[in-house]
Design a protein around this motif. Structure first.
Motif, PDB file in Angstrom:
ATOM      1  N   GLY A 215       0.739  -1.180   0.102  1.00  0.00           N
ATOM      2  CA  GLY A 215       0.075  -0.178  -0.003  1.00  0.00           C
ATOM      3  C   GLY A 215       0.732   1.258  -0.046  1.00  0.00           C
ATOM      4  N   PHE A 216       0.588   2.221   0.799  1.00  0.00           N
ATOM      5  CA  PHE A 216       1.195   3.480   0.878  1.00  0.00           C
ATOM      6  C   PHE A 216       2.043   3.680   2.041  1.00  0.00           C
ATOM      7  N   LEU A 217       1.512   3.412   3.292  1.00  0.00           N
ATOM      8  CA  LEU A 217       2.398   3.754   4.544  1.00  0.00           C
ATOM      9  C   LEU A 217       2.003   2.895   5.782  1.00  0.00           C
ATOM     10  N   GLU A 252       4.609  -0.494  -1.687  1.00  0.00           N
ATOM     11  CA  GLU A 252       4.906  -0.532  -3.085  1.00  0.00           C
ATOM     12  C   GLU A 252       4.022   0.546  -4.136  1.00  0.00           C
ATOM     13  N   LEU A 253       2.916   0.589  -3.686  1.00  0.00           N
ATOM     14  CA  LEU A 253       2.133   1.694  -4.501  1.00  0.00           C
ATOM     15  C   LEU A 253       2.728   2.978  -4.558  1.00  0.00           C
ATOM     16  N   LEU A 254       3.166   3.720  -3.383  1.00  0.00           N
ATOM     17  CA  LEU A 254       3.985   4.683  -3.319  1.00  0.00           C
ATOM     18  C   LEU A 254       5.220   5.012  -4.018  1.00  0.00           C
ATOM     19  N   GLU A 255       5.883   3.725  -4.212  1.00  0.00           N
ATOM     20  CA  GLU A 255       6.956   3.464  -4.957  1.00  0.00           C
ATOM     21  C   GLU A 255       6.670   3.587  -6.417  1.00  0.00           C
ATOM     22  N   ILE A 256       5.335   2.731  -6.943  1.00  0.00           N
ATOM     23  CA  ILE A 256       4.764   2.994  -8.271  1.00  0.00           C
ATOM     24  C   ILE A 256       4.477   4.328  -8.709  1.00  0.00           C
ATOM     25  N   ALA A 257       3.812   5.047  -7.657  1.00  0.00           N
ATOM     26  CA  ALA A 257       3.370   6.377  -7.886  1.00  0.00           C
ATOM     27  C   ALA A 257       4.584   7.478  -8.033  1.00  0.00           C
ATOM     28  N   THR A 258       5.513   6.936  -7.628  1.00  0.00           N
ATOM     29  CA  THR A 258       6.721   7.894  -7.822  1.00  0.00           C
ATOM     30  C   THR A 258       7.919   7.324  -8.771  1.00  0.00           C
ATOM     31  N   GLU A 259       7.305   6.517  -9.793  1.00  0.00           N
ATOM     32  CA  GLU A 259       8.131   5.778 -10.731  1.00  0.00           C
ATOM     33  C   GLU A 259       9.467   5.162 -10.243  1.00  0.00           C
ATOM     34  N   PHE A 283      -0.103  -0.586  11.655  1.00  0.00           N
ATOM     35  CA  PHE A 283      -1.313   0.251  11.068  1.00  0.00           C
ATOM     36  C   PHE A 283      -0.891   0.580   9.810  1.00  0.00           C
ATOM     37  N   PHE A 284      -1.753   0.176   8.844  1.00  0.00           N
ATOM     38  CA  PHE A 284      -1.678   0.526   7.466  1.00  0.00           C
ATOM     39  C   PHE A 284      -2.631   1.634   6.975  1.00  0.00           C
ATOM     40  N   TYR A 285      -1.880   2.628   6.369  1.00  0.00           N
ATOM     41  CA  TYR A 285      -2.639   3.680   5.802  1.00  0.00           C
ATOM     42  C   TYR A 285      -2.704   3.797   4.181  1.00  0.00           C
TER      43      TYR A 285
END
Length: 343
Positions: A215-217, A252-259, A283-285
């Motif tokens: 996810g994100f954080l 991983e999605l934050l990694e993807i969102a920042t190429e 906790f997953f945000y």
């Protein structure tokens, strides 16, 4: 919940210096803000892990949630099994020791999974199956204080994570509000209460196997026992507990969102020795299930390496599809019972 993206190797474990310590309160001080952003940028870019202090969560609050976590696992087994996740089409509730999988192998821990408290959805034949991931939680009748405490904790940490995400975007030179709409309405919040009950009878030390969060954080509260390890410089290094700090990692999605500019890093938990028990509360945000993750604009993209895609772990721009894939892989018994078409 770990992603279904296991580490492809088993590097040797070593002891390491601490991660960068990021004091979130420094963001409010004009004299320190630039240095705060520089340090946050470096930690997110280089390792994807950091210790977070200055977050405003009090020692009394963290002590209370750990106290109730221990109280839940001290309940008779029958009370815990009464809220088994096998009862829930939403994957909520208690998972017995060894019944969650990471990389296809059993994790030697048990846990209670909690999400945002919402009514069970009506999912029609043409609706995306990930809508099942919203719904009511299961709470033990013999520990009535748990519900209010965990849901309150979840809301508190969501506010911290939202602030941190905006500062992180600022740090890389991106619009700080870029993800606000994706999180504003129905963010997908997820809290785990986890017990690692010492060494497995088999001698295996997989408390939870090596993985990246998808996810994100993630904000992790851990007790004083230790066992968290992160890949750095080709090997696993220990990330010891730091009083008053959360361990934060990027998904991983934050990694993807920042190429690929920001980093999601493999990590694991090694079971504590003997009969020693370890407790933690991650906790997953994450955004709305139907949120589509787009590339974050900014000059930083000139230095972004791009994302190396893994055919065994395809990641989707629509967040809910990743979330559902992870749950089905980690909890196949729940999926077979409630969603056999997904297995």
């Amino acid at each position: 919940m770990p992603s279904a993206h296991p580490s492809s190797s088993s590097p040797t474990s070593t002891t390491s210096p601490s991660l960068a310590v990021i004091d979130l309160s420094r963001a409010d001080d004009p004299a320190e803000r630039d240095d705060f952003l520089r340090q946050l940028h470096a930690a997110a870019r280089d390792t994807g892990f950091l210790y977070l202090t200055g977050h405003g969560i009090t020692e009394a609050e963290t002590a209370r949630i750990l106290e109730l976590t221990r109280a839940f696992f001290a309940l008779p087994e029958a009370d815990r099994l009464a809220v088994s996740n096998l009862n829930s089409p939403h994957f909520r509730g208690y998972t017995r020791i060894g019944h969650e999988l990471t990389g296809g192998a059993s994790d030697w821990r048990d846990q209670l999974d909690v999400g945002a408290e919402r009514p069970a959805p009506r999912v029609g034949p043409g609706d995306p199956a990930y809508l099942w991931l919203e719904g009511p939680n299961q709470w033990p009748a013999s520990l009535p204080k748990l519900r209010e405490a965990v849901l309150g904790w979840q809301e508190r940490l969501a506010a911290v994570a939202h602030r941190l995400l905006r500062e992180l975007l600022t740090a890389i030179g991106a619009p700080p509000d870029f993800f606000d709409a994706a999180f504003a309405d129905r963010p997908h919040l997820h809290t785990k209460l986890i017990r690692y009950p010492g060494s497995a009878p088999s001698g295996a030390d997989q408390g939870v196997g090596a993985h990246k969060d998808y996810g994100f954080l993630t904000l992790l509260l851990q007790d004083g026992v230790g066992g968290l390890q992160v890949v750095r410089d080709g090997g696993f290094v220990d990330i010891p507990p730091m009083p008053g700090a959360f361990v934060v990692n990027l998904g991983e999605l934050l990694e993807i969102a920042t190429e690929g500019y920001l980093v999601a890093t493999d990590h694991r938990v090694v079971s504590p020795p003997g009969a020693v028990e370890r407790y933690s509360v991650p906790f997953f945000y994450n955004p709305r299930l139907d949120a589509v993750v787009e590339t974050v604009p900014g000059k930083y993209l000139e230095s972004a390496p791009g994302v190396a895609h893994d055919a065994s772990n395809p990641l989707h721009a629509e967040y809910g599809r990743n979330e559902l894939k992870g749950w089905v892989r980690a909890h196949p018994a729940v999926a077979r019972r409630w969603h056999p078409s997904l297995v």
